[in-house]
Design a protein around this motif. Structure first.
Motif, PDB file in Angstrom:
ATOM      1  N   UNK A  13       0.823  -1.208   0.000  1.00 10.83           N
ATOM      2  CA  UNK A  13       0.000   0.000   0.000  1.00 10.83           C
ATOM      3  C   UNK A  13       0.858   1.260   0.000  1.00 10.83           C
ATOM      4  N   UNK A  14       1.985   1.199   0.671  1.00 10.04           N
ATOM      5  CA  UNK A  14       2.856   2.367   0.724  1.00 10.04           C
ATOM      6  C   UNK A  14       3.469   2.686  -0.640  1.00 10.04           C
ATOM      7  N   UNK A  15       3.382   1.757  -1.576  1.00  6.38           N
ATOM      8  CA  UNK A  15       3.961   1.962  -2.900  1.00  6.38           C
ATOM      9  C   UNK A  15       2.945   2.474  -3.913  1.00  6.38           C
ATOM     10  N   UNK A  45      -1.157   3.505 -10.358  1.00  8.39           N
ATOM     11  CA  UNK A  45       0.126   3.108  -9.791  1.00  8.39           C
ATOM     12  C   UNK A  45       0.036   1.758  -9.096  1.00  8.39           C
ATOM     13  N   UNK A  46      -1.091   1.507  -8.422  1.00  6.86           N
ATOM     14  CA  UNK A  46      -1.281   0.210  -7.768  1.00  6.86           C
ATOM     15  C   UNK A  46      -1.215  -0.919  -8.785  1.00  6.86           C
ATOM     16  N   UNK A  47      -1.901  -0.731  -9.906  1.00  2.00           N
ATOM     17  CA  UNK A  47      -1.896  -1.754 -10.950  1.00  2.00           C
ATOM     18  C   UNK A  47      -0.489  -1.971 -11.488  1.00  2.00           C
ATOM     19  N   UNK A  48       0.236  -0.874 -11.704  1.00  2.00           N
ATOM     20  CA  UNK A  48       1.593  -0.986 -12.225  1.00  2.00           C
ATOM     21  C   UNK A  48       2.489  -1.776 -11.274  1.00  2.00           C
ATOM     22  N   UNK A  49       2.402  -1.460  -9.989  1.00  7.49           N
ATOM     23  CA  UNK A  49       3.284  -2.095  -9.014  1.00  7.49           C
ATOM     24  C   UNK A  49       2.928  -3.562  -8.814  1.00  7.49           C
ATOM     25  N   UNK A  52       4.089  -5.483 -11.758  1.00 10.18           N
ATOM     26  CA  UNK A  52       5.547  -5.661 -11.725  1.00 10.18           C
ATOM     27  C   UNK A  52       5.942  -6.772 -10.768  1.00 10.18           C
ATOM     28  N   UNK A  53       5.313  -6.788  -9.588  1.00 11.05           N
ATOM     29  CA  UNK A  53       5.610  -7.833  -8.614  1.00 11.05           C
ATOM     30  C   UNK A  53       5.276  -9.223  -9.166  1.00 11.05           C
ATOM     31  N   UNK A  54       4.213  -9.298  -9.962  1.00  9.72           N
ATOM     32  CA  UNK A  54       3.828 -10.584 -10.544  1.00  9.72           C
ATOM     33  C   UNK A  54       4.770 -10.988 -11.686  1.00  9.72           C
ATOM     34  N   UNK A  55       5.041 -10.063 -12.596  1.00 11.58           N
ATOM     35  CA  UNK A  55       5.835 -10.405 -13.780  1.00 11.58           C
ATOM     36  C   UNK A  55       7.310 -10.636 -13.437  1.00 11.58           C
ATOM     37  N   UNK A  56       7.798  -9.996 -12.368  1.00  9.64           N
ATOM     38  CA  UNK A  56       9.202 -10.151 -11.986  1.00  9.64           C
ATOM     39  C   UNK A  56       9.365 -11.044 -10.754  1.00  9.64           C
ATOM     40  N   UNK A  57       8.332 -11.800 -10.460  1.00 10.67           N
ATOM     41  CA  UNK A  57       8.329 -12.605  -9.234  1.00 10.67           C
ATOM     42  C   UNK A  57       9.499 -13.567  -9.180  1.00 10.67           C
ATOM     43  N   UNK A  58       9.753 -14.278 -10.269  1.00 10.34           N
ATOM     44  CA  UNK A  58      10.851 -15.241 -10.284  1.00 10.34           C
ATOM     45  C   UNK A  58      12.192 -14.538 -10.062  1.00 10.34           C
ATOM     46  N   UNK A  59      12.370 -13.401 -10.729  1.00  6.16           N
ATOM     47  CA  UNK A  59      13.609 -12.627 -10.562  1.00  6.16           C
ATOM     48  C   UNK A  59      13.769 -12.171  -9.120  1.00  6.16           C
ATOM     49  N   UNK A  60      12.694 -11.630  -8.549  1.00  6.07           N
ATOM     50  CA  UNK A  60      12.770 -11.099  -7.185  1.00  6.07           C
ATOM     51  C   UNK A  60      12.988 -12.212  -6.167  1.00  6.07           C
ATOM     52  N   UNK A  61      12.430 -13.406  -6.426  1.00  6.23           N
ATOM     53  CA  UNK A  61      12.653 -14.528  -5.517  1.00  6.23           C
ATOM     54  C   UNK A  61      14.113 -14.964  -5.523  1.00  6.23           C
ATOM     55  N   UNK A  62      14.748 -14.906  -6.687  1.00  7.75           N
ATOM     56  CA  UNK A  62      16.149 -15.303  -6.798  1.00  7.75           C
ATOM     57  C   UNK A  62      17.097 -14.217  -6.303  1.00  7.75           C
ATOM     58  N   UNK A  63      16.664 -12.963  -6.433  1.00 12.36           N
ATOM     59  CA  UNK A  63      17.543 -11.839  -6.108  1.00 12.36           C
ATOM     60  C   UNK A  63      16.827 -10.863  -5.179  1.00 12.36           C
ATOM     61  N   UNK A  64      16.871 -11.116  -3.864  1.00 14.32           N
ATOM     62  CA  UNK A  64      16.211 -10.214  -2.913  1.00 14.32           C
ATOM     63  C   UNK A  64      16.722  -8.773  -3.012  1.00 14.32           C
ATOM     64  N   UNK A  65      17.970  -8.621  -3.441  1.00 15.46           N
ATOM     65  CA  UNK A  65      18.521  -7.274  -3.593  1.00 15.46           C
ATOM     66  C   UNK A  65      17.793  -6.484  -4.662  1.00 15.46           C
TER      67      UNK A  65
END
Length: 220
Positions: A13-15, A45-49, A52-65
Motif C-alpha cells: 500500500x505504501x507503494x 500506480x497500484x496496478x503498475x506495481x 511488476x511484482x507478478x511479472x518479476x516474481x521469479x527474478x525477485x525470488x532469486x535476487x532479494x537485492x
C-alpha cells in the motif's frame, strides 16, 4: 484478510500512489474539477506495481537485492517518509533536527522492508484495487482516497491513502488498512523506546535489527 497478511499489504500500500496532481483543495471550484484524479493516480500506480511484482516474481525470488532496490525506488517516488516519520514521532519530534527525523524515517522503512519485502511476493492470484471515494481532508491537509483490495476467492480489504502536496506533487503520508493506521500503529509502538533512548539510538537499533518495526510488535 488475515492479520499475518497485513504487513505485506501495508508494504504494498505504501507503494501505491504516484505524485502527479495539481492542488485539488485550493478552492471549491478547483476541488470539483480535480475530483477523482487522485483516485486515478492511486489505481494506476497500484496496478503498475502489482503487475511488476507478478511479472518479476521469479527474478525477485532469486535476487532479494533487486526486490529491495525496486521497493526503495517506489517508496522514494510515492511515500512522504519524513513527514510520516514526524507524525510517528509525535511529541518525540519536538526539537529534533530534520537530519534526525530522516535518520529515523530511513531506518524504520529499511527495517520494514527487510522483514516484509519478500512477503509482497506471496500474495496469491491477481489482486486489483477498486475505487470507493475521494474526499478532502480537514483544514486543507490533503486528500483521502478510499479503495478496496480485491482478490479472487477472498473478501475485499479496505485500504485508505492519506495524501498531501509536496512541491506540487501528491505523496502518501499515511495508510489505513482494515482501519489500522500506519502512523498510529508505529506511534504507539515506538513512543516508549523513543522517550527512553532518543531518536538516534532507536534508529540505530532498527538498523542493527535489535528492534523491529511491525504491526504485531511492541518496538523491541
Amino acid at each position: 484478510m488475515t492479520h499475518k497478511l497485513i504487513p505485506a499489504l501495508l508494504a504494498s500500500a505504501l507503494l501505491a500512489a504516484t505524485p502527479s496532481l495539481a492542488l485539488a483543495q485550493a478552492a471549491p471550484a478547483a476541488a470539483t474539477a480535480q475530483q477523482g484524479q487522485a483516485t486515478k493516480v492511486v489505481l494506476d500506480a497500484s496496478s503498475r506495481i502489482l503487475n511488476t511484482l507478478q511479472t518479476r516474481k521469479a527474478e525477485f525470488n532469486k535476487d532479494p537485492g533487486a526486490l529491495r532496490t525496486y521497493i526503495d525506488s517506489e517508496l522514494n517516488r510515492t511515500f512522504d517518509r519524513d513527514y510520516a516519520a514526524r507524525l510517528v514521532l509525535g511529541a518525540n519530534a519536538r526539537g529534533a533536527s530534520d537530519a534526525d527525523v530522516k535518520l529515523f524515517a530511513d531506518a524504520m522503512a529499511d527495517n520494514l522492508m527487510q522483514r516484509y519485502g519478500s512477503a509482497l511476493l506471496t500474495i496469491q492470484g491477481k489482486p486489483s484495487f477498486r475505487a470507493k471515494s475521494e474526499t478532502a481532508l480537514p483544514n486543507g491537509r490533503g486528500m483521502r482516497v478510499a479503495t478496496e483490495l480485491v482478490r479472487s476467492g477472498s473478501e475485499s480489504t479496505p485500504v485508505e491513502y492519506l495524501m498531501r502536496q509536496v512541491n506540487g506533487q501528491w505523496k502518501i503520508f499515511d495508510v489505513n488498512i482494515e482501519g489500522i493506521s500506519y502512523v498510529q500503529t508505529f506511534r504507539t509502538q515506538f513512543d516508549a523506546p523513543l522517550r527512553q533512548k532518543g531518536i538516534k539510538q532507536v534508529a540505530a537499533d532498527l538498523r542493527a535489527g535489535s528492534m523491529q518495526a511491525g504491526p504485531a510488535g511492541n518496538g523491541k
